[in-house]
Design a protein around this motif. Sequence first.
Motif, PDB file in Angstrom:
ATOM      1  N   PHE A  26      19.383  48.937 -10.587  1.00 31.13           N
ATOM      2  CA  PHE A  26      20.289  48.386  -9.575  1.00 31.13           C
ATOM      3  C   PHE A  26      20.677  46.954  -9.939  1.00 31.13           C
ATOM      4  O   PHE A  26      21.858  46.601  -9.958  1.00 31.13           O
ATOM      5  CB  PHE A  26      19.639  48.419  -8.181  1.00 31.13           C
ATOM      6  N   TYR A  27      19.686  46.111 -10.232  1.00 26.66           N
ATOM      7  CA  TYR A  27      19.986  44.709 -10.542  1.00 26.66           C
ATOM      8  C   TYR A  27      20.722  44.575 -11.876  1.00 26.66           C
ATOM      9  O   TYR A  27      21.530  43.666 -12.043  1.00 26.66           O
ATOM     10  CB  TYR A  27      18.714  43.853 -10.497  1.00 26.66           C
ATOM     11  N   GLY A  32      24.890  42.545 -14.293  1.00 24.06           N
ATOM     12  CA  GLY A  32      25.369  42.660 -15.669  1.00 24.06           C
ATOM     13  C   GLY A  32      24.380  42.066 -16.665  1.00 24.06           C
ATOM     14  O   GLY A  32      24.763  41.670 -17.758  1.00 24.06           O
ATOM     15  N   TRP A  33      23.109  41.997 -16.303  1.00 23.20           N
ATOM     16  CA  TRP A  33      22.088  41.438 -17.185  1.00 23.20           C
ATOM     17  C   TRP A  33      21.553  42.505 -18.129  1.00 23.20           C
ATOM     18  O   TRP A  33      21.732  43.698 -17.914  1.00 23.20           O
ATOM     19  CB  TRP A  33      20.942  40.863 -16.376  1.00 23.20           C
ATOM     20  N   LEU A  45      14.646  41.820 -16.960  1.00 24.91           N
ATOM     21  CA  LEU A  45      16.057  41.573 -17.248  1.00 24.91           C
ATOM     22  C   LEU A  45      16.268  40.083 -17.471  1.00 24.91           C
ATOM     23  O   LEU A  45      15.614  39.260 -16.816  1.00 24.91           O
ATOM     24  CB  LEU A  45      16.943  41.993 -16.067  1.00 24.91           C
ATOM     25  N   LEU A  46      17.188  39.748 -18.366  1.00 24.89           N
ATOM     26  CA  LEU A  46      17.571  38.360 -18.588  1.00 24.89           C
ATOM     27  C   LEU A  46      19.082  38.227 -18.526  1.00 24.89           C
ATOM     28  O   LEU A  46      19.812  39.137 -18.954  1.00 24.89           O
ATOM     29  CB  LEU A  46      17.087  37.861 -19.953  1.00 24.89           C
ATOM     30  N   PHE A 114      20.512  44.173   1.489  1.00 28.55           N
ATOM     31  CA  PHE A 114      19.226  44.717   1.059  1.00 28.55           C
ATOM     32  C   PHE A 114      19.447  45.514  -0.219  1.00 28.55           C
ATOM     33  O   PHE A 114      20.410  46.274  -0.330  1.00 28.55           O
ATOM     34  CB  PHE A 114      18.634  45.649   2.118  1.00 28.55           C
ATOM     35  N   ASP A 115      18.540  45.346  -1.188  1.00 31.23           N
ATOM     36  CA  ASP A 115      18.611  46.176  -2.377  1.00 31.23           C
ATOM     37  C   ASP A 115      18.121  47.581  -2.007  1.00 31.23           C
ATOM     38  O   ASP A 115      17.714  47.809  -0.866  1.00 31.23           O
ATOM     39  CB  ASP A 115      17.847  45.537  -3.552  1.00 31.23           C
ATOM     40  N   PRO A 116      18.173  48.540  -2.919  1.00 32.62           N
ATOM     41  CA  PRO A 116      17.819  49.920  -2.567  1.00 32.62           C
ATOM     42  C   PRO A 116      16.401  50.138  -2.033  1.00 32.62           C
ATOM     43  O   PRO A 116      16.151  51.147  -1.376  1.00 32.62           O
ATOM     44  CB  PRO A 116      18.036  50.683  -3.874  1.00 32.62           C
TER      45      PRO A 116
END
Length: 180
Positions: A26-27, A32-33, A45-46, A114-116
């Motif tokens: 999701f993130y 777009g990381w 992720l970066l 809220f994220d998933p």
Amino acid sequence: MSTPRPSLTLSSTVLDAPDAAELADFYRRLLGWETVQEEPGWVKLLPPGGGSGLGFQTEKAYVPPAWPATTGDQLMMLHLDFEVEDLEAGVAHAVAEGATPAEFQPQHDVRVLFDPVGHPFCLFVNEEAPGEPPAISPEWVAEQTREIAEQDRLTIQDAVAPDPSAPTAPPRQAEPDTLT
């Protein structure tokens, strides 16, 4: 004589989730990381330009926080803020990727989503950005104020110094540190 401070660099903020890979996906789509590390139960992720990233850790006992906070519910420990150039476009993108807007929105120039798995995060427009902030009516402010007053909200004071006459939860058993 004091000991010299060692070099410390924030590598990432880690979010627990029932499934680290799913929340990281999701993130990844939202921001777009790039994925720089992935193993069972862990993803990092970066951002493409460098800097600290986001880590995701599988925690089978994960419980989503209640937001806004209410007495007796799982409290939010932190939240992420993301600056956007266009608030409406940012919200539309987040929702398209799987976010859910919070029912309660405390500010006219910030959107809480809220994220998933239920982690709250905010989208905001930098105050220095060109253009006027979205209009806010006195009626909207009054309505939000009434809603806050009518609900049993946990205040910072209650969290820091709870009412001594309130029943207390039994002490938690210490658990081994499972963070990576």
